[in-house]
Scaffold this active site. Sequence first.
Site, short mmCIF file in Angstrom:
data_model
loop_
_atom_site.label_atom_id
_atom_site.label_comp_id
_atom_site.label_asym_id
_atom_site.label_seq_id
_atom_site.Cartn_x
_atom_site.Cartn_y
_atom_site.Cartn_z
N GLN A 24 79.49 -1.59 -135.67
CA GLN A 24 79.50 -2.26 -134.36
C GLN A 24 79.47 -1.18 -133.28
OE1 GLN A 24 82.79 -4.95 -133.56
NE2 GLN A 24 81.77 -5.78 -131.74
N HIS A 31 78.38 -10.28 -131.36
CA HIS A 31 77.00 -10.75 -131.34
C HIS A 31 76.50 -10.88 -132.77
CE1 HIS A 31 77.27 -6.39 -131.10
NE2 HIS A 31 76.23 -6.38 -131.90
N HIS A 48 73.08 -10.61 -135.10
CA HIS A 48 71.70 -10.12 -135.16
C HIS A 48 70.85 -11.07 -136.01
CE1 HIS A 48 72.45 -5.76 -134.01
NE2 HIS A 48 73.68 -6.09 -134.39
#
Length: 141
Positions: free
Chosen positions: A94, A100, A102
């Site tokens: 990270q 988030h 991907h």
Amino acid sequence: MENCIFCKIINQEIPSYKIFEDEKVYAFLDISQATKGHTLVVPKQHVTDIFEYDEDLAADVFARIPKIARALEQAFPEMEGLNILNNNKELAYQSVFHSHVHLVPRYSKKDDFSIHFGNHTDQRTPEEMQAIADKIKEQVK
Ligand code: AMP
Ligand code: ZN
């Protein structure tokens, strides 16, 4: 959150290649495009990593991923697969500490992306496997 690059993107303070936005998530192209269409899906609420999600936020984020996956598939018919990845903490790669997900479209075995799970099936006894499972199981709350 102040000084968070993804909060700034969500708030339109810095530019992004937006793909989708609603009240819960913001999705945009990853600037480094591991493959064509590499997309990040970001909760609008600032959370650092998966350990900060509650069930509602997880549902909000993951509920939106299939339609973005299908949009990638429709946009790029030559796409043959999709990896969905979420890195948590520095050791696990990270680098932006606003959580988030991907979405990495895959086009061929030779595209510029790989994941390597070591195969260690013969290195733990059934008793060790059971002890590991038990230890985790008693913490699921
Ligand atoms: P991770 O390493 O899982 O934290 O992923 C962070 C990702 O954010 C990397 O793949 C970066 O290329 C991407 N990234 C960083 N800054 C930006 C930006 N301003 N716009 C789009 N993607 C970005
Ligand atoms: Zn943030």
